[in-house]
Design an enzyme around this catalytic site. Structure first.
Site, PDB file in Angstrom:
ATOM      1  N   GLY A   1       1.362  -2.555  -6.316  1.00  0.00           N
ATOM      2  CA  GLY A   1       1.231  -1.249  -5.678  1.00  0.00           C
ATOM      3  C   GLY A   1      -0.169  -0.693  -5.882  1.00  0.00           C
ATOM      4  O   GLY A   1      -1.127  -1.082  -5.205  1.00  0.00           O
ATOM      5  N   GLY A   2      -0.301   0.205  -6.841  1.00  0.00           N
ATOM      6  CA  GLY A   2      -1.558   0.926  -7.062  1.00  0.00           C
ATOM      7  C   GLY A   2      -2.793   0.050  -7.109  1.00  0.00           C
ATOM      8  O   GLY A   2      -3.826   0.385  -6.505  1.00  0.00           O
TER       9      GLY A   2
ATOM     10  N   TRP B   1       0.823  -1.228   0.000  1.00  0.00           N
ATOM     11  CA  TRP B   1       0.000   0.000   0.000  1.00  0.00           C
ATOM     12  C   TRP B   1       0.849   1.268   0.000  1.00  0.00           C
ATOM     13  O   TRP B   1       0.335   2.359  -0.099  1.00  0.00           O
ATOM     14  CB  TRP B   1      -0.945  -0.008   1.215  1.00  0.00           C
ATOM     15  CG  TRP B   1      -2.117  -0.930   1.054  1.00  0.00           C
ATOM     16  CD1 TRP B   1      -2.355  -1.810   0.029  1.00  0.00           C
ATOM     17  CD2 TRP B   1      -3.246  -1.069   1.950  1.00  0.00           C
ATOM     18  NE1 TRP B   1      -3.542  -2.476   0.221  1.00  0.00           N
ATOM     19  CE2 TRP B   1      -4.098  -2.044   1.411  1.00  0.00           C
ATOM     20  CE3 TRP B   1      -3.595  -0.475   3.154  1.00  0.00           C
ATOM     21  CZ2 TRP B   1      -5.298  -2.426   2.025  1.00  0.00           C
ATOM     22  CZ3 TRP B   1      -4.781  -0.857   3.779  1.00  0.00           C
ATOM     23  CH2 TRP B   1      -5.629  -1.816   3.211  1.00  0.00           C
TER      24      TRP B   1
ATOM     25  N   GLY C   1       4.602   1.970 -11.219  1.00  0.00           N
ATOM     26  CA  GLY C   1       3.687   3.114 -11.269  1.00  0.00           C
ATOM     27  C   GLY C   1       3.649   3.824 -12.612  1.00  0.00           C
ATOM     28  O   GLY C   1       3.141   4.935 -12.719  1.00  0.00           O
TER      29      GLY C   1
ATOM     30  N   HIS D   1      12.858  -2.182  -1.038  1.00  0.00           N
ATOM     31  CA  HIS D   1      12.065  -1.663  -2.162  1.00  0.00           C
ATOM     32  C   HIS D   1      12.841  -0.537  -2.833  1.00  0.00           C
ATOM     33  O   HIS D   1      13.527   0.238  -2.170  1.00  0.00           O
ATOM     34  CB  HIS D   1      10.713  -1.152  -1.655  1.00  0.00           C
ATOM     35  CG  HIS D   1       9.758  -0.881  -2.772  1.00  0.00           C
ATOM     36  ND1 HIS D   1       9.852   0.248  -3.561  1.00  0.00           N
ATOM     37  CD2 HIS D   1       8.717  -1.598  -3.269  1.00  0.00           C
ATOM     38  CE1 HIS D   1       8.893   0.202  -4.484  1.00  0.00           C
ATOM     39  NE2 HIS D   1       8.198  -0.909  -4.324  1.00  0.00           N
TER      40      HIS D   1
HETATM   41  P1  13P Z   1       2.721  -0.417  -8.978  1.00  0.00           P
HETATM   42  O1  13P Z   1       1.947  -1.695  -8.992  1.00  0.00           O
HETATM   43  O2  13P Z   1       1.894   0.764  -8.540  1.00  0.00           O
HETATM   44  O3  13P Z   1       3.465  -0.186 -10.271  1.00  0.00           O
HETATM   45  O4  13P Z   1       3.849  -0.569  -7.839  1.00  0.00           O
HETATM   46  C1  13P Z   1       4.643  -1.682  -7.842  1.00  0.00           C
HETATM   47  C2  13P Z   1       5.421  -1.711  -6.584  1.00  0.00           C
HETATM   48  O5  13P Z   1       6.331  -0.926  -6.392  1.00  0.00           O
HETATM   49  C3  13P Z   1       5.046  -2.707  -5.561  1.00  0.00           C
HETATM   50  O6  13P Z   1       6.007  -2.801  -4.564  1.00  0.00           O
END
Ligand code: 13P
Length: 253
Positions: A231-232, A11, A170, A93
């Protein structure tokens, strides 16, 4: 692959208590996809609350201190995470490596600290765009992982690797299936050498970077992809569980 597919929501710095109904919805939906291991890593402030809501999903953190306690203002130790209900922690990360200059050696020390208190680790790796364009992505990731992976005997149950090309995070861009397959094959080889083939077989290698319900089936169907770090698309139960559904169907297929 021996282990179930692992779908983990990161998140990042999103979520207040207003997100708890979403966490509940993710947990309820996960109960319908038992062939998939679903987990979320909310911000520190929500770990305990999400843990209390969760019957099925794993709850984890996005970082921890390498130190057990003491004068480290603003830091959170692995035992504090365990006390709050965290079962795993995402380490290294790229956003932390970039924003805080976190080194692979520090990631390794954090992993050792987490494992000592029984918290599983997800070790992240991934190359920036210029490295990919220079054709050096595999070397870069191999070096990163060699230094980041903790030295332990029973890595199978405790260690997960997440390959997240930085330029895919992202951005809506994803690596091609061939590139993902080649990178994951290299990582598997490295894990075999590092932990032995028996232990390595249980270490899942997740892919991360713009994973969405629309592209999940293809990515999760790629060789050596043992799940996704999302992520998103992990911020709503609808999109996150769309990815878990794709993982569940990949298992059946
Ligand atoms: P997104 O799925 O938003 O591209 O992010 C990936 C991420 O960094 C998960 O740790």
């Amino acid at each position: 692959m021996a282990q179930r597919p692992y779908i983990v929501g990161n998140w990042k710095m999103n979520g207040t208590r207003a997100m708890l109904p979403e966490a509940r919805a993710i947990d309820r939906a996960a109960q319908r996809h038992m062939k998939v291991e679903v987990a979320v890593a909310p911000p520190y402030t929500l770990i305990h609350a999400v843990h209390r809501e969760a019957e099925q999903i794993g709850v984890g953190a996005q970082d921890c201190s390498p130190d057990p306690d003491g004068a480290h203002t603003g830091d959170i130790s692995a035992s504090m995470l365990a006390d709050a209900g965290a079962k795993f922690v995402i380490l290294g990360h790229s956003e932390r490596r970039q924003a805080y200059g976190e080194t692979s050696e520090q990631v390794n020390a954090k992993a050792v600290a987490a494992l000592e208190v029984g918290i599983r680790v997800i070790i992240c790796c991934g190359e920036p765009l210029d490295v990919r364009e220079a054709g050096k992505a595999e070397d870069y990731v191999a070096k990163q992982l060699q230094a980041s992976l903790p030295a332990i005997e029973d890595a199978g149950e405790k260690v997960t690797v997440a390959y997240e090309p930085i330029w895919a995070i992202g951005t809506g861009k994803t690596a091609t299936n061939d590139d993902i397959a080649a990178m994951h094959a290299m990582i598997r080889e490295l894990l075999n050498k590092r932990y032995g083939e028996d232990q390595s077989a249980d270490v899942r290698i997740l892919y991360g970077g713009s994973v969405k319900p629309e592209n999940a089936a293809e990515i999760l169907g790629t060789a050596e992809v043992g799940g996704a770090l999302v992520g998103g698309a992990s911020l709503t139960a609808d999109s996150f569980m769309g990815i878990a559904l794709a993982a569940s169907e990949t298992e059946e297929g």
